[in-house]
Write a protein that holds these residues in place. Structure first.
Motif, PDB file in Angstrom:
ATOM      1  N   PHE A 288       0.824  -1.205   0.000  1.00  0.00           N
ATOM      2  CA  PHE A 288       0.000   0.000   0.000  1.00  0.00           C
ATOM      3  C   PHE A 288       0.858   1.254   0.000  1.00  0.00           C
ATOM      4  CE2 PHE A 288      -3.704  -2.560   1.644  1.00  0.00           C
ATOM      5  CZ  PHE A 288      -4.576  -2.200   0.621  1.00  0.00           C
ATOM      6  N   ALA A 289       1.961   1.231   0.717  1.00  0.00           N
ATOM      7  CA  ALA A 289       2.838   2.404   0.813  1.00  0.00           C
ATOM      8  C   ALA A 289       3.515   2.736  -0.509  1.00  0.00           C
ATOM      9  CB  ALA A 289       3.894   2.174   1.890  1.00  0.00           C
ATOM     10  N   ALA A 290       3.482   1.828  -1.458  1.00  0.00           N
ATOM     11  CA  ALA A 290       4.164   2.048  -2.738  1.00  0.00           C
ATOM     12  C   ALA A 290       3.396   2.980  -3.664  1.00  0.00           C
ATOM     13  CB  ALA A 290       4.394   0.713  -3.440  1.00  0.00           C
ATOM     14  N   GLN A 291       2.097   3.244  -3.367  1.00  0.00           N
ATOM     15  CA  GLN A 291       1.286   4.103  -4.232  1.00  0.00           C
ATOM     16  C   GLN A 291       0.438   5.039  -3.377  1.00  0.00           C
ATOM     17  OE1 GLN A 291       1.584   4.210  -7.446  1.00  0.00           O
ATOM     18  NE2 GLN A 291       2.664   2.288  -7.906  1.00  0.00           N
ATOM     19  N   ASP A 292       0.000   6.151  -3.991  1.00  0.00           N
ATOM     20  CA  ASP A 292      -0.821   7.118  -3.276  1.00  0.00           C
ATOM     21  C   ASP A 292      -2.280   6.651  -3.194  1.00  0.00           C
ATOM     22  OD1 ASP A 292       1.397   8.658  -2.990  1.00  0.00           O
ATOM     23  OD2 ASP A 292       0.795  10.207  -4.433  1.00  0.00           O
ATOM     24  N   THR A 293      -3.049   7.327  -2.337  1.00  0.00           N
ATOM     25  CA  THR A 293      -4.461   6.983  -2.146  1.00  0.00           C
ATOM     26  C   THR A 293      -5.247   7.065  -3.449  1.00  0.00           C
ATOM     27  OG1 THR A 293      -4.290   7.981   0.064  1.00  0.00           O
ATOM     28  CG2 THR A 293      -6.501   7.472  -0.739  1.00  0.00           C
ATOM     29  N   ALA A 294      -4.976   8.096  -4.259  1.00  0.00           N
ATOM     30  CA  ALA A 294      -5.701   8.269  -5.521  1.00  0.00           C
ATOM     31  C   ALA A 294      -5.476   7.092  -6.471  1.00  0.00           C
ATOM     32  CB  ALA A 294      -5.282   9.573  -6.191  1.00  0.00           C
ATOM     33  N   TYR A 295      -4.339   6.445  -6.356  1.00  0.00           N
ATOM     34  CA  TYR A 295      -4.071   5.253  -7.169  1.00  0.00           C
ATOM     35  C   TYR A 295      -4.914   4.087  -6.689  1.00  0.00           C
ATOM     36  CZ  TYR A 295      -1.492   1.178  -8.931  1.00  0.00           C
ATOM     37  OH  TYR A 295      -1.148  -0.017  -9.523  1.00  0.00           O
ATOM     38  N   TRP A 296      -4.991   3.923  -5.363  1.00  0.00           N
ATOM     39  CA  TRP A 296      -5.663   2.749  -4.818  1.00  0.00           C
ATOM     40  C   TRP A 296      -7.185   2.830  -4.886  1.00  0.00           C
ATOM     41  CZ3 TRP A 296      -2.838  -1.178  -4.799  1.00  0.00           C
ATOM     42  CH2 TRP A 296      -1.500  -1.149  -4.388  1.00  0.00           C
ATOM     43  N   ALA A 297      -7.748   4.015  -4.693  1.00  0.00           N
ATOM     44  CA  ALA A 297      -9.207   4.130  -4.555  1.00  0.00           C
ATOM     45  C   ALA A 297      -9.984   3.484  -5.699  1.00  0.00           C
ATOM     46  CB  ALA A 297      -9.601   5.601  -4.396  1.00  0.00           C
ATOM     47  N   PRO A 298      -9.735   3.824  -6.955  1.00  0.00           N
ATOM     48  CA  PRO A 298     -10.527   3.202  -8.030  1.00  0.00           C
ATOM     49  C   PRO A 298     -10.245   1.713  -8.206  1.00  0.00           C
ATOM     50  CG  PRO A 298      -8.775   4.568  -8.954  1.00  0.00           C
ATOM     51  CD  PRO A 298      -8.785   4.821  -7.490  1.00  0.00           C
ATOM     52  N   ARG A 299      -9.022   1.304  -7.947  1.00  0.00           N
ATOM     53  CA  ARG A 299      -8.675  -0.112  -8.123  1.00  0.00           C
ATOM     54  C   ARG A 299      -9.338  -0.982  -7.053  1.00  0.00           C
ATOM     55  NH1 ARG A 299      -5.011   3.047 -10.316  1.00  0.00           N
ATOM     56  NH2 ARG A 299      -3.837   2.332 -12.162  1.00  0.00           N
ATOM     57  N   LEU A 300      -9.371  -0.498  -5.828  1.00  0.00           N
ATOM     58  CA  LEU A 300     -10.031  -1.247  -4.759  1.00  0.00           C
ATOM     59  C   LEU A 300     -11.537  -1.309  -4.993  1.00  0.00           C
ATOM     60  CD1 LEU A 300      -8.051   0.180  -1.719  1.00  0.00           C
ATOM     61  CD2 LEU A 300      -7.852  -2.125  -2.678  1.00  0.00           C
ATOM     62  N   ALA A 301     -12.107  -0.205  -5.456  1.00  0.00           N
ATOM     63  CA  ALA A 301     -13.540  -0.196  -5.741  1.00  0.00           C
ATOM     64  C   ALA A 301     -13.878  -1.188  -6.851  1.00  0.00           C
ATOM     65  CB  ALA A 301     -13.992   1.209  -6.130  1.00  0.00           C
ATOM     66  N   ALA A 302     -13.067  -1.213  -7.889  1.00  0.00           N
ATOM     67  CA  ALA A 302     -13.321  -2.127  -9.010  1.00  0.00           C
ATOM     68  C   ALA A 302     -13.175  -3.587  -8.597  1.00  0.00           C
ATOM     69  CB  ALA A 302     -12.366  -1.805 -10.162  1.00  0.00           C
TER      70      ALA A 302
END
Length: 360
Positions: A288-302
Motif C-alpha cells: 500500500f505504501a508504494a502508491q498514493d491513495t488516488a491510485y488505490w481508490a478506483p482499483r479497490l472499488a473495481a
C-alpha cells in the motif's frame, strides 16, 4: 403519503443532552408528537458550541420537530401541568438518576396511577438497581467498565478514544426506541403500559459479542488489539498509502482476500496469513505504501474486495451514493439558519416533513 406509524402517539420527553433526545427525535420522525420538558432557561445542550443562528447546532439537530415547554418541576403548579400532560400521553421518557422523578412525585408508579396505559422509559448509565445505580458516568465510563474499551485502545502511551458515542447511542437511544415500540405493541394486546429500565452499560456487552464468544469458549478473552476484528488479522486493518492517506481493509472472506491480494500484487509467499500474520501484514503495508491513495481508490472499488480509503466527514457528505439515497434531504431550521437534519435510521417511507423547526 402513507400515514406515519406513530401518528397519534404523544411523548413527554424529560431527557437532556444526547441519549434521550436522540431517541425522542427518532420517535418524532416516525410521526409521534414530542413535547420536550425543559427546566426554565433551557437544558444544557442549548449552550453547546457550535452555534447556528440563535441556537446550538447540536440542540437544533437533536430537537427537530419537537415542542418545548419550560417548567420548574419543583414548583407544585408546574407539577400539576405535567400531570395534565401525562393524562393524554402515551410515553414518558426521562434520563435523571434513579429516584429523582419519584421524589418529584413523577415516578412510574405515580404516573401509572393516573394513566395505566402509559409507557414509562428511563435511560440511565447503570440502570435503576444494582450497586452502581446512583453513580455518575459518561460514554467512556460505560465502555470502560464493561470491558469494551479494553479490546482496542491502541498503545498505552497514546491510547485512542472511540470516534462515536457508542454507549449513549447504541446503549441508550437505540434500545430506548426499540423497547418503547415493543411496549406499544404489547399495549395493543394487554391495554396496559410498561416501565422500561434502559441502562447504557448493559448494551455494551452486546457490542462485545465476538470477544464474549472467545471468552466463554476458551476461558480467556482477547487482549488489546488481539482479536480478529481489532487488529490481530492483516485482513482487517488500516494501512497507510504512500501519500499518508489511509486504507481500511476488511477482506475477511477468502474471495475478498484473494481479490485484495491480486489488486495490491501481494507476493504469493505472503498470502497465507495463517502461517505468518505479522509477515503478511508487513508485506501488505509495504504494498500500500508504494502508491498514493488516488491510485488505490478506483482499483479497490473495481475489485469489490471490502477495502476503501478513509473519507473525511465532508467527503462522505458529498458522496454520490449517500446523496442519491436521500440521507441529507431533511433539514432543520433555527431562526434564519437551515441545517442538514441529523441522519436517523428511520426508513424514508415512515418519515414526515422534510423540513422542520427546532424549539427556540
Amino acid at each position: 403519503m402513507t400515514q406515519q406509524p406513530l401518528a397519534g402517539i404523544t411523548v413527554l420527553d424529560f431527557s437532556t443532552l444526547l441519549p434521550g433526545p436522540l431517541a425522542s427525535l427518532m420517535l418524532a420522525e416516525a410521526g409521534a408528537t414530542v413535547i420536550k420538558i425543559e427546566r426554565p432557561g433551557g437544558e444544557d445542550m442549548r449552550f453547546f458550541p457550535p452555534r447556528a443562528g440563535p441556537a446550538s447546532a447540536l440542540y437544533a439537530m437533536l430537537n427537530r420537530g419537537k415542542t418545548c415547554v419550560e417548567l420548574d418541576l419543583k414548583d407544585p403548579a408546574a407539577r400539576e401541568r405535567v400531570l395534565e400532560l401525562v393524562d393524554g400521553a402515551d410515553v414518558v421518557l426521562e434520563q435523571f438518576r434513579p429516584g429523582v422523578m419519584a421524589r418529584l412525585g413523577l415516578g412510574p408508579q405515580d404516573l401509572a396511577a393516573r394513566n395505566p396505559r402509559l409507557i414509562y422509559c428511563s435511560i440511565t448509565g447503570f440502570g435503576q438497581g444494582g450497586p452502581r445505580a446512583p453513580d455518575a458516568g459518561h460514554d467512556i465510563t460505560y465502555m470502560a467498565l464493561t470491558g469494551l474499551l479494553a479490546l482496542s485502545y491502541g498503545s498505552g502511551e497514546a491510547p485512542v478514544l472511540p470516534p462515536a458515542q457508542i454507549a449513549d447511542i447504541g446503549g441508550g437511544s437505540f434500545p430506548a426506541v426499540m423497547n418503547i415500540l415493543l411496549a406499544l405493541i404489547a399495549r395493543e394486546r394487554s391495554g396496559r403500559g410498561a416501565v422500561l429500565d434502559i441502562a447504557m452499560c448493559d448494551a455494551m456487552f452486546t457490542f462485545a459479542l465476538f470477544a464474549q464468544a472467545k471468552l466463554t469458549a476458551t476461558g480467556r478473552g482477547p487482549g488489546n488489539g488481539a482479536d480478529l476484528l481489532t487488529g490481530a488479522s492483516p485482513r482487517y486493518r488500516i494501512y497507510a498509502a504512500g501519500d499518508g492517506g489511509l486504507i481500511a481493509v476488511g477482506a475477511l472472506e477468502e474471495k475478498f482476500w484473494t481479490a485484495l491480494c491480486d489488486v495490491v500484487g501481494l507476493p504469493e509467499a505472503a498470502r497465507d496469513d495463517r502461517r505468518d500474520p505479522d509477515g503478511t501484514g508487513r508485506a501488505l503495508a509495504a504494498a500500500f505504501a508504494a502508491q498514493d491513495t488516488a491510485y488505490w481508490a478506483p482499483r479497490l472499488a473495481a475489485a469489490d474486495c471490502c477495502a476503501a480509503p478513509l473519507a473525511t466527514l465532508a467527503e462522505a457528505f458529498a458522496d454520490p451514493h449517500f446523496r442519491e439515497r436521500g440521507l441529507f434531504d431533511f433539514d432543520v431550521a433555527t431562526g434564519d439558519v437551515t441545517l442538514p437534519a441529523t441522519v436517523v435510521p428511520i426508513a424514508p417511507v415512515f418519515r414526515g416533513a422534510r423540513s422542520a423547526k427546532a424549539p427556540v
